[in-house]
Scaffold this motif. Structure first.
Motif, PDB file in Angstrom:
ATOM      1  N   UNK A 109      -9.628  -0.360  13.201  1.00 43.38           N
ATOM      2  CA  UNK A 109      -9.039  -0.253  11.860  1.00 43.38           C
ATOM      3  C   UNK A 109      -8.931  -1.578  11.110  1.00 43.38           C
ATOM      4  N   UNK A 110      -8.599  -2.648  11.805  1.00 43.00           N
ATOM      5  CA  UNK A 110      -8.454  -3.923  11.095  1.00 43.00           C
ATOM      6  C   UNK A 110      -9.791  -4.410  10.556  1.00 43.00           C
ATOM      7  N   UNK A 111     -10.828  -4.279  11.377  1.00 41.16           N
ATOM      8  CA  UNK A 111     -12.154  -4.677  10.908  1.00 41.16           C
ATOM      9  C   UNK A 111     -12.615  -3.769   9.758  1.00 41.16           C
ATOM     10  N   UNK A 112     -12.304  -2.475   9.866  1.00 48.13           N
ATOM     11  CA  UNK A 112     -12.692  -1.536   8.808  1.00 48.13           C
ATOM     12  C   UNK A 112     -11.956  -1.844   7.509  1.00 48.13           C
ATOM     13  N   UNK A 113     -10.682  -2.219   7.613  1.00 46.12           N
ATOM     14  CA  UNK A 113      -9.928  -2.599   6.413  1.00 46.12           C
ATOM     15  C   UNK A 113     -10.559  -3.815   5.740  1.00 46.12           C
ATOM     16  N   UNK A 114     -10.931  -4.814   6.549  1.00 44.20           N
ATOM     17  CA  UNK A 114     -11.547  -6.024   5.984  1.00 44.20           C
ATOM     18  C   UNK A 114     -12.891  -5.701   5.333  1.00 44.20           C
ATOM     19  N   UNK A 130      -2.511  -2.307   0.126  1.00 41.90           N
ATOM     20  CA  UNK A 130      -2.859  -2.211   1.538  1.00 41.90           C
ATOM     21  C   UNK A 130      -3.916  -1.150   1.763  1.00 41.90           C
ATOM     22  N   UNK A 131      -4.648  -1.287   2.854  1.00 40.46           N
ATOM     23  CA  UNK A 131      -5.698  -0.340   3.208  1.00 40.46           C
ATOM     24  C   UNK A 131      -5.335   0.387   4.493  1.00 40.46           C
ATOM     25  N   UNK A 132      -5.849   1.598   4.639  1.00 37.04           N
ATOM     26  CA  UNK A 132      -5.451   2.469   5.759  1.00 37.04           C
ATOM     27  C   UNK A 132      -6.660   3.161   6.362  1.00 37.04           C
ATOM     28  N   UNK A 133      -7.644   2.378   6.808  1.00 33.68           N
ATOM     29  CA  UNK A 133      -8.867   2.965   7.352  1.00 33.68           C
ATOM     30  C   UNK A 133      -8.624   3.756   8.639  1.00 33.68           C
ATOM     31  N   UNK A 143       0.619  10.654   1.787  1.00 32.48           N
ATOM     32  CA  UNK A 143       0.988  10.383   3.180  1.00 32.48           C
ATOM     33  C   UNK A 143      -0.101   9.590   3.910  1.00 32.48           C
ATOM     34  N   UNK A 144       0.343   8.580   4.664  1.00 29.72           N
ATOM     35  CA  UNK A 144      -0.589   7.751   5.412  1.00 29.72           C
ATOM     36  C   UNK A 144      -1.151   6.578   4.642  1.00 29.72           C
ATOM     37  N   UNK A 145      -0.747   6.415   3.378  1.00 33.91           N
ATOM     38  CA  UNK A 145      -1.311   5.387   2.507  1.00 33.91           C
ATOM     39  C   UNK A 145      -0.202   4.568   1.856  1.00 33.91           C
ATOM     40  N   UNK A 161      -7.626   7.522  -4.039  1.00 32.18           N
ATOM     41  CA  UNK A 161      -8.644   7.889  -3.070  1.00 32.18           C
ATOM     42  C   UNK A 161      -8.248   7.557  -1.645  1.00 32.18           C
ATOM     43  N   UNK A 162      -9.168   7.833  -0.733  1.00 29.80           N
ATOM     44  CA  UNK A 162      -8.942   7.638   0.698  1.00 29.80           C
ATOM     45  C   UNK A 162      -8.816   6.162   1.043  1.00 29.80           C
TER      46      UNK A 162
END
Length: 251
Positions: free
Chosen positions: A126-131, A153-156, A42-44, A15-16
């Motif tokens: 992005x960092x806050x969204x990943x957390x 890892x997360x890629x918000x 790609x991107x993840x 998923x995203x």
């Protein structure tokens, strides 16, 4: 690779904002009988920093199919479901069947606007969204599934381009173009099931399965039940390949 002895090859599509690691509990439970792959789009994951596009995602899945011998069944959740549908339409000779989970909504009107707004906010922070995403996964899922969601890892930060790419898709046309079997699998409480009947009507060989009590993320909670649906679909595809009867009780 497609013999009854080897088991049907399976490619799992994530998923995203997560990665292929999200499928580790499922792949581990499936065991060695089915050759499996779970590529990063790609991107993840290992491909963070690359731009996301549907053609690029389809290419990543197609490469995973190549690695399993050139033909496989696809299993995708959320973004992975949309990508699986697009891959099936682009490569119908290579995709033996498609299990598309939690991806029967069209990003229209207020529904789409909410997701576009959330994606823009995630890209600004992005960092806050990943957390926040990691926290949400750990609240919604049992520890093994939650850890699998975050371990790659997360890629918000990439979510706006994903929302835009999915919004420009025509999943109905893709489903109509694909002649193989499609299983649309939705949790009973999943907000992404809002257009499931339209998606089902677009399928040339489709069926709709509703999993009671499940939501979008919590569809991963009951690994055994999820695997049962995947194995049932694989049994149908395998029976068609070998010209044998479909096992009783399998949809």
């Amino acid at each position: 690779m497609e013999s009854k002895e080897a088991g049907l090859p399976l490619v799992f599509v994530h998923g995203m904002r997560v990665s292929g690691t999200m499928w580790r509990p499922v792949i581990r439970a499936i065991g060695q009988r089915h050759p499996t792959a779970a590529p990063d789009l790609p991107g993840h994951g290992d491909r963070r920093g690359e731009p996301f596009s549907i053609p690029g995602a389809v290419a990543a899945v197609n490469q995973a199919v190549d690695a399993l011998g050139g033909r496989a069944m696809l299993v995708g959740l959320s973004l992975g479901g949309y990508v699986a549908i697009a891959t099936a339409a682009a490569h119908p000779d290579r995709v033996l069947g498609t299990v598309a989970m939690g991806c029967t909504a069209l990003p229209r009107g207020l529904f789409g606007a909410v997701y576009r707004g959330a994606a823009r906010l995630a890209a600004r922070h992005p960092q806050q969204a990943d957390r926040l995403s990691a926290f949400a996964f750990r609240r919604a899922l049992p520890p093994p599934q939650a850890q699998a969601m975050v371990s790659g890892g997360l890629s918000c930060g990439i979510t706006p381009s994903i929302i835009k790419a999915v919004g420009e898709m025509d999943p109905m046309a893709s489903l109509s173009a694909y002649p193989g079997p499609v299983w649309l699998v939705n949790g009973e409480r999943d907000h992404f099931r809002r257009h499931e009947r339209l998606f089902l009507r677009a399928c040339r060989d489709g069926r709709l399965i509703i999993r009671p009590g499940c939501g979008h993320l919590t569809s991963l909670t009951d690994t055994a039940d999820l695997i049962r649906h995947v194995r049932d679909a694989a049994a149908v595809v395998t029976a068609r390949i070998h010209g044998s009867s479909i096992p009783e009780g399998v949809q």
